[in-house]
Write a protein that holds these residues in place. Sequence first.
Motif, short mmCIF file in Angstrom:
data_model
loop_
_atom_site.label_atom_id
_atom_site.label_comp_id
_atom_site.label_asym_id
_atom_site.label_seq_id
_atom_site.Cartn_x
_atom_site.Cartn_y
_atom_site.Cartn_z
N THR A 1 0.84 -1.19 0.00
CA THR A 1 0.00 0.00 0.00
C THR A 1 0.88 1.24 0.00
O THR A 1 1.85 1.33 0.75
CB THR A 1 -0.93 0.01 1.23
OG1 THR A 1 -1.73 -1.17 1.18
CG2 THR A 1 -1.84 1.23 1.22
N THR B 1 0.50 5.44 0.20
CA THR B 1 -0.27 6.67 0.35
C THR B 1 0.55 7.75 -0.33
O THR B 1 1.67 8.06 0.09
CB THR B 1 -0.53 7.01 1.82
OG1 THR B 1 -1.25 5.92 2.41
CG2 THR B 1 -1.33 8.29 1.96
N ASP C 1 -8.47 7.95 -7.73
CA ASP C 1 -9.34 8.86 -7.01
C ASP C 1 -8.94 8.77 -5.54
O ASP C 1 -9.22 7.77 -4.88
CB ASP C 1 -10.81 8.47 -7.21
CG ASP C 1 -11.77 9.46 -6.61
OD1 ASP C 1 -11.35 10.60 -6.31
OD2 ASP C 1 -12.94 9.10 -6.42
N GLY C 2 -8.25 9.77 -5.05
CA GLY C 2 -7.73 9.74 -3.68
C GLY C 2 -6.22 9.61 -3.71
O GLY C 2 -5.57 9.83 -4.73
N TYR D 1 -5.58 -1.14 -6.86
CA TYR D 1 -6.89 -0.67 -6.41
C TYR D 1 -6.73 0.68 -5.72
O TYR D 1 -5.69 0.95 -5.12
CB TYR D 1 -7.52 -1.66 -5.42
CG TYR D 1 -7.69 -3.03 -6.02
CD1 TYR D 1 -8.86 -3.37 -6.70
CD2 TYR D 1 -6.69 -3.99 -5.90
CE1 TYR D 1 -9.00 -4.62 -7.27
CE2 TYR D 1 -6.83 -5.25 -6.48
CZ TYR D 1 -8.00 -5.56 -7.15
OH TYR D 1 -8.14 -6.79 -7.71
N ASP D 2 -7.78 1.50 -5.75
CA ASP D 2 -7.76 2.74 -4.99
C ASP D 2 -8.36 2.49 -3.61
O ASP D 2 -8.71 1.36 -3.28
CB ASP D 2 -8.46 3.87 -5.75
CG ASP D 2 -9.96 3.67 -5.94
OD1 ASP D 2 -10.55 2.76 -5.30
OD2 ASP D 2 -10.55 4.43 -6.73
N ASP D 3 -8.50 3.55 -2.81
CA ASP D 3 -8.99 3.36 -1.45
C ASP D 3 -10.49 3.08 -1.39
O ASP D 3 -11.02 2.77 -0.33
CB ASP D 3 -8.60 4.52 -0.53
CG ASP D 3 -9.12 5.86 -0.97
OD1 ASP D 3 -9.78 5.95 -2.04
OD2 ASP D 3 -8.87 6.85 -0.28
N GLN D 4 -11.17 3.14 -2.53
CA GLN D 4 -12.58 2.73 -2.61
C GLN D 4 -12.70 1.31 -3.16
O GLN D 4 -13.78 0.87 -3.50
CB GLN D 4 -13.36 3.70 -3.51
CG GLN D 4 -13.31 5.14 -3.04
CD GLN D 4 -13.94 5.31 -1.68
OE1 GLN D 4 -15.05 4.84 -1.45
NE2 GLN D 4 -13.25 5.96 -0.77
N ASP D 5 -11.55 0.63 -3.28
CA ASP D 5 -11.45 -0.74 -3.79
C ASP D 5 -11.85 -0.87 -5.27
O ASP D 5 -12.27 -1.91 -5.72
CB ASP D 5 -12.27 -1.71 -2.93
CG ASP D 5 -11.67 -3.11 -2.94
OD1 ASP D 5 -10.43 -3.23 -3.05
OD2 ASP D 5 -12.43 -4.08 -2.85
N ARG D 6 -11.68 0.24 -6.01
CA ARG D 6 -11.92 0.20 -7.46
C ARG D 6 -10.66 -0.27 -8.15
O ARG D 6 -9.55 0.17 -7.81
CB ARG D 6 -12.33 1.58 -7.98
CG ARG D 6 -13.74 1.95 -7.55
CD ARG D 6 -14.08 3.32 -8.07
NE ARG D 6 -13.23 4.27 -7.35
CZ ARG D 6 -13.66 5.41 -6.83
NH1 ARG D 6 -14.90 5.78 -6.99
NH2 ARG D 6 -12.84 6.21 -6.19
#
Length: 142
Positions: A42, A44, A97-98, A122-127
């Motif tokens: 991960t 950030t 996004d994020g 994946y992004d933090d919205q799990d997309r």
Amino acid sequence: MPLSSEDIFERYPPLRDMEAVALFQELGYRFTDAGEGWCEITLTALPKTHNLYGIVHGGVWLLVADSAMGGALGTIQGEGERVITAQSEFRWLRGLDGDVIRARAEVIRRGRTLSHCSVDLYDDQDRHIGHGNGTYVMLPPE
């Protein structure tokens, strides 16, 4: 349930060594889960990971993807064996996004000298934002 960093490093010492590399430290990405033949990293995003348009540079995505695939092999490599990238391919599926990129990689085939992996980002919205694969040379200890 994801493993703690301490558990990850106890089970898979090569991941501890990878995360200690200056580039990992500088960009701030971390192993956040792992198992036999797979791992998760991960990141950030920080301002220093952005390009001139203010978005995470594509090369940072590739760095995280490649590191995750190498880490997946690190969970099954022999003692002292070295994992070297020979080839990789990556597709960006959508914009981030994020600020969080999570890369999950798995070993597709572990060979004697060549191994193959895949990775999904994946992004933090799990997309699902990216997909790639790589070929790695497995070198014996020096």
